[in-house]
Every structure is written in structure tokens, then in C-alpha cells.
Design an enzyme around this catalytic site. Sequence first.
Site, PDB file in Angstrom:
ATOM      1  N   ILE A   1     -12.849  -7.036 -87.979  1.00  0.00           N
ATOM      2  CA  ILE A   1     -12.361  -5.796 -87.379  1.00  0.00           C
ATOM      3  C   ILE A   1     -11.197  -6.144 -86.446  1.00  0.00           C
ATOM      4  O   ILE A   1     -11.220  -7.176 -85.767  1.00  0.00           O
ATOM      5  CB  ILE A   1     -13.473  -5.078 -86.576  1.00  0.00           C
ATOM      6  CG1 ILE A   1     -14.705  -4.839 -87.473  1.00  0.00           C
ATOM      7  CG2 ILE A   1     -12.955  -3.770 -85.996  1.00  0.00           C
ATOM      8  CD1 ILE A   1     -14.491  -3.887 -88.632  1.00  0.00           C
TER       9      ILE A   1
ATOM     10  N   ASN B   1     -24.629  -2.743 -78.435  1.00  0.00           N
ATOM     11  CA  ASN B   1     -23.404  -3.369 -78.915  1.00  0.00           C
ATOM     12  C   ASN B   1     -22.999  -4.595 -78.104  1.00  0.00           C
ATOM     13  O   ASN B   1     -22.197  -5.401 -78.571  1.00  0.00           O
ATOM     14  CB  ASN B   1     -22.268  -2.333 -78.879  1.00  0.00           C
ATOM     15  CG  ASN B   1     -20.914  -2.944 -79.128  1.00  0.00           C
ATOM     16  OD1 ASN B   1     -20.547  -3.255 -80.252  1.00  0.00           O
ATOM     17  ND2 ASN B   1     -20.147  -3.145 -78.052  1.00  0.00           N
TER      18      ASN B   1
ATOM     19  N   VAL C   1     -26.845  -7.030 -69.700  1.00  0.00           N
ATOM     20  CA  VAL C   1     -27.999  -6.562 -70.478  1.00  0.00           C
ATOM     21  C   VAL C   1     -29.060  -7.628 -70.675  1.00  0.00           C
ATOM     22  O   VAL C   1     -30.190  -7.307 -71.070  1.00  0.00           O
ATOM     23  CB  VAL C   1     -27.560  -6.008 -71.850  1.00  0.00           C
ATOM     24  CG1 VAL C   1     -26.655  -4.799 -71.677  1.00  0.00           C
ATOM     25  CG2 VAL C   1     -26.877  -7.079 -72.697  1.00  0.00           C
TER      26      VAL C   1
ATOM     27  N   SER D   1     -23.794  -8.219 -87.359  1.00  0.00           N
ATOM     28  CA  SER D   1     -22.563  -8.768 -87.937  1.00  0.00           C
ATOM     29  C   SER D   1     -22.883  -9.222 -89.349  1.00  0.00           C
ATOM     30  O   SER D   1     -24.024  -9.622 -89.641  1.00  0.00           O
ATOM     31  CB  SER D   1     -22.065  -9.962 -87.124  1.00  0.00           C
ATOM     32  OG  SER D   1     -21.064 -10.694 -87.826  1.00  0.00           O
TER      33      SER D   1
ATOM     34  N   TYR E   1     -24.252 -17.885 -83.074  1.00  0.00           N
ATOM     35  CA  TYR E   1     -23.854 -16.477 -83.161  1.00  0.00           C
ATOM     36  C   TYR E   1     -24.497 -15.809 -84.375  1.00  0.00           C
ATOM     37  O   TYR E   1     -25.077 -14.724 -84.277  1.00  0.00           O
ATOM     38  CB  TYR E   1     -22.333 -16.391 -83.241  1.00  0.00           C
ATOM     39  CG  TYR E   1     -21.793 -14.985 -83.312  1.00  0.00           C
ATOM     40  CD1 TYR E   1     -21.588 -14.235 -82.156  1.00  0.00           C
ATOM     41  CD2 TYR E   1     -21.484 -14.393 -84.534  1.00  0.00           C
ATOM     42  CE1 TYR E   1     -21.088 -12.933 -82.215  1.00  0.00           C
ATOM     43  CE2 TYR E   1     -20.981 -13.096 -84.599  1.00  0.00           C
ATOM     44  CZ  TYR E   1     -20.791 -12.378 -83.441  1.00  0.00           C
ATOM     45  OH  TYR E   1     -20.307 -11.092 -83.510  1.00  0.00           O
TER      46      TYR E   1
ATOM     47  N   LYS F   1     -27.316 -12.731 -84.544  1.00  0.00           N
ATOM     48  CA  LYS F   1     -27.098 -11.483 -85.274  1.00  0.00           C
ATOM     49  C   LYS F   1     -28.161 -11.289 -86.358  1.00  0.00           C
ATOM     50  O   LYS F   1     -28.582 -10.153 -86.639  1.00  0.00           O
ATOM     51  CB  LYS F   1     -25.704 -11.472 -85.889  1.00  0.00           C
ATOM     52  CG  LYS F   1     -24.578 -11.372 -84.865  1.00  0.00           C
ATOM     53  CD  LYS F   1     -24.706 -10.137 -83.980  1.00  0.00           C
ATOM     54  CE  LYS F   1     -23.461  -9.891 -83.156  1.00  0.00           C
ATOM     55  NZ  LYS F   1     -23.587  -8.693 -82.291  1.00  0.00           N
TER      56      LYS F   1
ATOM     57  N   GLY G   1     -21.936  -2.726 -73.784  1.00  0.00           N
ATOM     58  CA  GLY G   1     -20.748  -3.499 -74.121  1.00  0.00           C
ATOM     59  C   GLY G   1     -19.611  -2.620 -74.574  1.00  0.00           C
ATOM     60  O   GLY G   1     -18.845  -2.978 -75.480  1.00  0.00           O
ATOM     61  N   ALA G   2     -19.462  -1.458 -73.924  1.00  0.00           N
ATOM     62  CA  ALA G   2     -18.529  -0.447 -74.405  1.00  0.00           C
ATOM     63  C   ALA G   2     -17.234  -0.386 -73.606  1.00  0.00           C
ATOM     64  O   ALA G   2     -16.502   0.596 -73.686  1.00  0.00           O
ATOM     65  CB  ALA G   2     -19.199   0.926 -74.398  1.00  0.00           C
TER      66      ALA G   2
END
Length: 242
Positions: free
Chosen positions: A182, A84, A58, A136, A149, A153, A7-8
Site C-alpha cells: 500500500i 490497526n 495499545v 497483512s 512481523y 500478523k 494507530g490512526a
Amino acid sequence: MIALVTGAGSGIGAAIALRLAEDGHTVAVNDLHLDAAQAVADQITAAGGTAKGFAADVSDETAVGAMMDEVRSTLGAPQIVVNNAGFGHQAPFMEIEPAMFDRIFAVHVRGTFLVTRACLPAILEAGQGVVVNIASQLGQVGGVELTHYAGAKAAIIGMTKSLAREVSARGVRVNAVAPGPINTPLVEALSEDWKRVKKSELPLGRFGEPSEVGGVVSFLCSDDAALFVGQTLGPNSGDVML
């Protein structure tokens, strides 16, 4: 070392890939979209590093296997794995469709499992390596309209601790990073009122930058983190204190 970052193609994942390249690692940049992955890889190579983009969902075992074959044949076997890949979705509990619930868990949890599983044999054979799972703070404290979500996590944090107990004695350090707010496109798209109120709640008074999360991952991949096993580090501006 060779590092695989999933996920980059943007955001936090891209920042992690760039930082690991700065640290001297060869980076396999994964994204669902090859053009996004290769764009980050091109940034790395333009700066004098070594990287290549790889596309794969993935959550798809066949796609992960094919990607790993290509990574190994072009760059070598990764000894650093940063899981990620993920995406956000918000909805009241009763409005979460089962298909969306399944997709959240497929990408975040199954994806972390499949990629780690594909990389682990070579890492164990080498007797050294690092796995960093991006969770997270919502996996620690929950979030309104984020049951699926936050649950995914939280599962990643539990997987991190369990795998760390299983493989740390064999030279593999497994840890997690649980970022708070972020400055990524996801957060930047939220309302100005939400951002103002949220910043006022943070002891630091500001959101983090993707590069700051990259710095945490860099630390966990370094020899300085030799005693960190099964830990969850929280670059979250003080929003969650554990």
C-alpha cells in the site's frame, strides 16, 4: 455507531478513520502520539463529522484502560473496533533482537487483544458490533527477514477466527483485513528498484492506496457484510490469492 480506530494518526489507520466518519460514524482516533491522533480527528470535524483524538500505547493495559474510560465518557462506548496499531521492522532472523521481537508482538498481538478485551463487554451487552483486525498478507505467506512481523500478523488472523467462533452468535462480527503493498510512507521509503520489481509482479500492476483499505473496512462494518464471519479479506493487487 461509535468507532474506535487504533494507530490512526497516519497511513492506513487515518484512511480508515476518515472513511468511517464519511459513513456517518463517530470516530475515536487513537495513536501513540496525541497530536497525530487529534490532527486526523480535526480533519474529520472540519468535514462535518464527529471525532476526537486519544493517545495510548495499545500494548499497555493501564494506558488502554485509561483511554477507554476517556472514550466512553466523551463519545460513548464503541460498537466498532478497528485494531490497526502496528509498525514494521525488517532484519534477518538471527539479527532480530529479542526485545524487538517482543515489541512487535506486544503492539500487534497484545494490543489487539487488550483493546478488543476492553471494548467487548459493552458490544456484547448491546448485542451488536463489529471488530476488524488489520493483519497483512505476510501473515498468510511469510516474508524474507520478517519472521517476527509476519508471525505477529499470522497470530492476529488466528485470533480473528477464534474470537469470531466465540462471539458471532451473540451479534458480534469479527473479521480481518490483510493488505498487500500500500502506498504508505513505509512503502514509499523503499528503493525505486524494489518498487518497480514488486509492481511488475502484481496482476494489477500497482500498489493500493490507504483509502482502498479504508473501503474494505467500511464494507466489513456495514450491513452488507452480514455473512462475513472470521474472514480475512485481501486488498493486495492480486499478490496473494486465497
